[in-house]
Design a protein around this motif. Structure first.
Motif, mmCIF file in Angstrom:
data_model
loop_
_atom_site.group_PDB
_atom_site.id
_atom_site.type_symbol
_atom_site.label_atom_id
_atom_site.label_comp_id
_atom_site.label_asym_id
_atom_site.label_seq_id
_atom_site.Cartn_x
_atom_site.Cartn_y
_atom_site.Cartn_z
ATOM 1 N N ALA A 33 0.840 -1.196 0.000
ATOM 2 C CA ALA A 33 0.000 0.000 0.000
ATOM 3 C C ALA A 33 0.871 1.240 0.000
ATOM 4 O O ALA A 33 2.014 1.217 0.441
ATOM 5 C CB ALA A 33 -0.920 0.003 1.213
ATOM 6 N N THR A 34 0.316 2.313 -0.504
ATOM 7 C CA THR A 34 0.996 3.613 -0.482
ATOM 8 C C THR A 34 0.051 4.644 0.107
ATOM 9 O O THR A 34 -1.098 4.768 -0.332
ATOM 10 C CB THR A 34 1.403 4.058 -1.898
ATOM 11 N N ILE A 35 0.543 5.369 1.102
ATOM 12 C CA ILE A 35 -0.225 6.444 1.718
ATOM 13 C C ILE A 35 0.554 7.737 1.555
ATOM 14 O O ILE A 35 1.694 7.850 2.007
ATOM 15 C CB ILE A 35 -0.482 6.174 3.208
ATOM 16 N N VAL A 36 -0.033 8.709 0.898
ATOM 17 C CA VAL A 36 0.567 10.028 0.799
ATOM 18 C C VAL A 36 0.136 10.822 2.026
ATOM 19 O O VAL A 36 -1.054 10.946 2.313
ATOM 20 C CB VAL A 36 0.134 10.751 -0.487
ATOM 21 N N TRP A 37 1.115 11.357 2.746
ATOM 22 C CA TRP A 37 0.847 12.098 3.982
ATOM 23 C C TRP A 37 1.214 13.572 3.787
ATOM 24 O O TRP A 37 2.308 13.879 3.336
ATOM 25 C CB TRP A 37 1.646 11.509 5.139
ATOM 26 N N LEU A 38 0.295 14.465 4.143
ATOM 27 C CA LEU A 38 0.452 15.895 3.892
ATOM 28 C C LEU A 38 0.623 16.661 5.201
ATOM 29 O O LEU A 38 -0.187 16.521 6.116
ATOM 30 C CB LEU A 38 -0.785 16.423 3.155
ATOM 31 N N HIS A 39 1.661 17.485 5.257
ATOM 32 C CA HIS A 39 1.960 18.245 6.467
ATOM 33 C C HIS A 39 1.028 19.439 6.623
ATOM 34 O O HIS A 39 0.214 19.753 5.744
ATOM 35 C CB HIS A 39 3.413 18.721 6.450
ATOM 36 N N GLY A 40 1.159 20.130 7.746
ATOM 37 C CA GLY A 40 0.360 21.317 8.007
ATOM 38 C C GLY A 40 1.035 22.585 7.513
ATOM 39 O O GLY A 40 2.147 22.559 6.970
ATOM 40 N N LEU A 41 0.364 23.705 7.708
ATOM 41 C CA LEU A 41 0.849 25.013 7.253
ATOM 42 C C LEU A 41 2.230 25.329 7.826
ATOM 43 O O LEU A 41 2.448 25.242 9.031
ATOM 44 C CB LEU A 41 -0.146 26.095 7.680
ATOM 45 N N GLY A 42 3.161 25.688 6.952
ATOM 46 C CA GLY A 42 4.487 26.110 7.375
ATOM 47 C C GLY A 42 5.436 24.978 7.715
ATOM 48 O O GLY A 42 6.602 25.220 8.022
ATOM 49 N N ASP A 43 4.957 23.732 7.654
ATOM 50 C CA ASP A 43 5.797 22.579 7.977
ATOM 51 C C ASP A 43 6.440 22.062 6.698
ATOM 52 O O ASP A 43 6.417 22.720 5.656
ATOM 53 C CB ASP A 43 4.944 21.515 8.652
ATOM 54 N N ASN A 44 7.032 20.878 6.763
ATOM 55 C CA ASN A 44 7.632 20.277 5.571
ATOM 56 C C ASN A 44 7.571 18.767 5.663
ATOM 57 O O ASN A 44 7.347 18.195 6.734
ATOM 58 C CB ASN A 44 9.084 20.744 5.399
ATOM 59 N N GLY A 45 7.754 18.115 4.526
ATOM 60 C CA GLY A 45 7.665 16.671 4.471
ATOM 61 C C GLY A 45 8.752 15.953 5.244
ATOM 62 O O GLY A 45 8.549 14.847 5.728
ATOM 63 N N ALA A 46 9.907 16.580 5.373
ATOM 64 C CA ALA A 46 11.038 15.929 6.043
ATOM 65 C C ALA A 46 10.706 15.613 7.500
ATOM 66 O O ALA A 46 11.026 14.530 8.001
ATOM 67 C CB ALA A 46 12.274 16.811 5.959
ATOM 68 N N SER A 47 10.068 16.547 8.199
ATOM 69 C CA SER A 47 9.761 16.332 9.608
ATOM 70 C C SER A 47 8.788 15.176 9.802
ATOM 71 O O SER A 47 8.926 14.379 10.721
ATOM 72 C CB SER A 47 9.196 17.610 10.230
ATOM 73 N N TRP A 48 7.816 15.065 8.903
ATOM 74 C CA TRP A 48 6.854 13.976 9.015
ATOM 75 C C TRP A 48 7.453 12.648 8.579
ATOM 76 O O TRP A 48 7.112 11.597 9.127
ATOM 77 C CB TRP A 48 5.601 14.287 8.209
ATOM 78 N N SER A 49 8.356 12.658 7.612
ATOM 79 C CA SER A 49 8.964 11.400 7.194
ATOM 80 C C SER A 49 9.778 10.791 8.333
ATOM 81 O O SER A 49 9.816 9.575 8.510
ATOM 82 C CB SER A 49 9.842 11.608 5.956
ATOM 83 N N GLN A 50 10.391 11.645 9.146
ATOM 84 C CA GLN A 50 11.145 11.160 10.305
ATOM 85 C C GLN A 50 10.219 10.506 11.323
ATOM 86 O O GLN A 50 10.537 9.467 11.910
ATOM 87 C CB GLN A 50 11.918 12.315 10.942
ATOM 88 N N LEU A 51 9.034 11.112 11.531
ATOM 89 C CA LEU A 51 8.068 10.532 12.460
ATOM 90 C C LEU A 51 7.505 9.228 11.920
ATOM 91 O O LEU A 51 7.410 8.237 12.642
ATOM 92 C CB LEU A 51 6.925 11.523 12.723
ATOM 93 N N LEU A 52 7.165 9.205 10.647
ATOM 94 C CA LEU A 52 6.564 8.014 10.061
ATOM 95 C C LEU A 52 7.502 6.812 10.123
ATOM 96 O O LEU A 52 7.069 5.671 10.255
ATOM 97 C CB LEU A 52 6.159 8.294 8.612
ATOM 98 N N GLU A 53 8.796 7.074 10.051
ATOM 99 C CA GLU A 53 9.771 5.986 10.138
ATOM 100 C C GLU A 53 9.780 5.329 11.506
ATOM 101 O O GLU A 53 10.210 4.184 11.645
ATOM 102 C CB GLU A 53 11.166 6.518 9.807
ATOM 103 N N THR A 54 9.313 6.042 12.544
ATOM 104 C CA THR A 54 9.358 5.510 13.909
ATOM 105 C C THR A 54 8.033 4.916 14.356
ATOM 106 O O THR A 54 7.928 4.417 15.478
ATOM 107 C CB THR A 54 9.729 6.632 14.902
ATOM 108 N N LEU A 55 7.006 4.961 13.524
ATOM 109 C CA LEU A 55 5.700 4.479 13.937
ATOM 110 C C LEU A 55 5.727 2.988 14.267
ATOM 111 O O LEU A 55 6.365 2.205 13.565
ATOM 112 C CB LEU A 55 4.672 4.714 12.829
#
Length: 257
Positions: A33-55
Motif C-alpha cells: 500500500a501507499t499512503i501520501v501524507w500531507l503536512h500542516g501550514l508552514g511545515d515540511n515533508g522531512a519532519s513527518w517522514s522522520q516521524l513516520l519511520e518511527t511508527l
C-alpha cells in the motif's frame, strides 16, 4: 513516484502551484500500500517522514506500506509566501473555499498515486491543512470529480485527517446525491478523523462538525476520535490509533508480505 519538486497548473487555473520534494519512507519488504501524507501550514515533508519511520505500524508491518510525505512550497496564503496546500482566510461557516488551490493539491497527490502498481492500495492522510486536503481528496474520489469538474483519476482505499477540517462542506450534499455511484463510494470509503479538545489553532468544534457533515452526506464509514488534553500536535497514543485503524481498514497484516 517522483521524489523531486514539481510545478503544476490545474486545467483552467489562473495561478501556478509549485510543490517541494516528496520524502519517501520505503518499505523493507513486499510493497502492499501507499499512503501520501500531507503536512500542516508552514511545515515540511522531512519532519513527518522522520516521524513516520518511527511508527509502531512501520516497525511491526514495515513491509506493507510506503508513506510519502509531501512538501508544499510557496503556495499563496493571504498573499504571503507559506508552505501551504491552498489559500484559507479563516474557518468560519461562511468563509470562501479556495477550490482552485484544493483542486491543484488534490490533483498533485492523485497524480503521484496514479503511478503506483495496480495491485497497491492507495490512501491519503495529513495533519491540519494537510488533513483538510486529504478529506477534500476523499470527497473528490466519491464524487468522481474535482471541484472544477475534471475527473478524479484514482481509487482511494482510505483517508485520514488529524487536527483538520472539511473544506467545501456546504456543497457536499449535492455532490454526493448527484449519482448513485457517488453515494456508493461515499458509503464505502473508510475515513478517520482525530482531534484534540485543547486544539487552539484548528478548534475542536471544526473537527467535530466535519465528521458530522461527512456522516450526514452519506459517508457512513467515518470514525471520529477525540483526545481531551491534546493541542495542535500529535502524540504517540493518537498515532498508534491511526496505525491500528489503517491495519484494519486496508485489510493488511504482517502475514501478507
Amino acid at each position: 513516484m517522483s521524489f523531486g519538486g514539481s510545478s503544476s497548473v490545474a486545467s483552467g487555473a489562473k495561478r501556478p502551484f509549485e510543490y517541494g520534494r516528496t520524502h519517501v519512507v520505503r518499505p523493507k519488504g513486499a510493497h502492499k500500500a501507499t499512503i501520501v501524507w500531507l503536512h500542516g501550514l508552514g511545515d515540511n515533508g522531512a519532519s513527518w517522514s522522520q516521524l513516520l519511520e518511527t511508527l509502531p505500524f512501520l516497525i511491526t508491518f514495515s513491509p506493507l506500506i510506503m508513506y510519502s510525505a509531501l512538501t508544499a512550497d510557496k503556495m499563496d496564503l493571504s498573499h504571503c509566501a507559506y508552505a501551504a496546500w491552498f489559500d484559507v482566510a479563516d474557518l468560519s461557516e461562511d468563509a470562501p473555499d479556495d477550490i482552485e488551490g484544493l483542486d491543484a493539491s488534490s490533483a498533485h497527490v492523485a497524480n503521484l498515486l496514479s503511478t503506483e502498481p495496480a495491485d497497491i492500495k492507495l490512501g491519503v492522510g495529513g495533519f491540519s491543512m494537510g488533513a483538510a486536503t486529504a478529506l477534500y481528496s476523499a470527497t473528490c474520489y466519491a464524487h468522481g470529480k474535482y471541484g472544477n469538474g475534471n475527473p478524479y483519476p484514482v481509487n482511494l482505499s482510505v483517508s485520514v485527517g488529524l487536527s483538520g477540517w472539511l473544506p467545501c462542506a456546504r456543497s457536499l450534499k449535492n455532490k454526493i446525491e448527484s449519482s448513485q455511484e457517488a453515494a456508493q463510494k461515499a458509503s464505502s470509503i473508510p475515513l478517520l478523523l482525530c482531534h484534540g479538545k485543547a486544539d487552539d489553532v484548528v478548534l475542536y468544534k471544526h473537527g467535530e462538525r466535519s465528521a458530522e457533515a461527512l456522516k450526514s452526506t452519506g459517508f457512513s464509514n467515518v470514525v471520529f476520535k477525540s483526545y481531551n488534553r491534546l493541542g495542535h500536535y500529535t502524540v504517540p497514543e493518537e498515532m498508534e490509533e491511526v496505525c491500528k485503524w489503517l491495519t484494519s481498514n486496508m485489510a493488511i497484516s504482517s502475514s501478507s508480505s
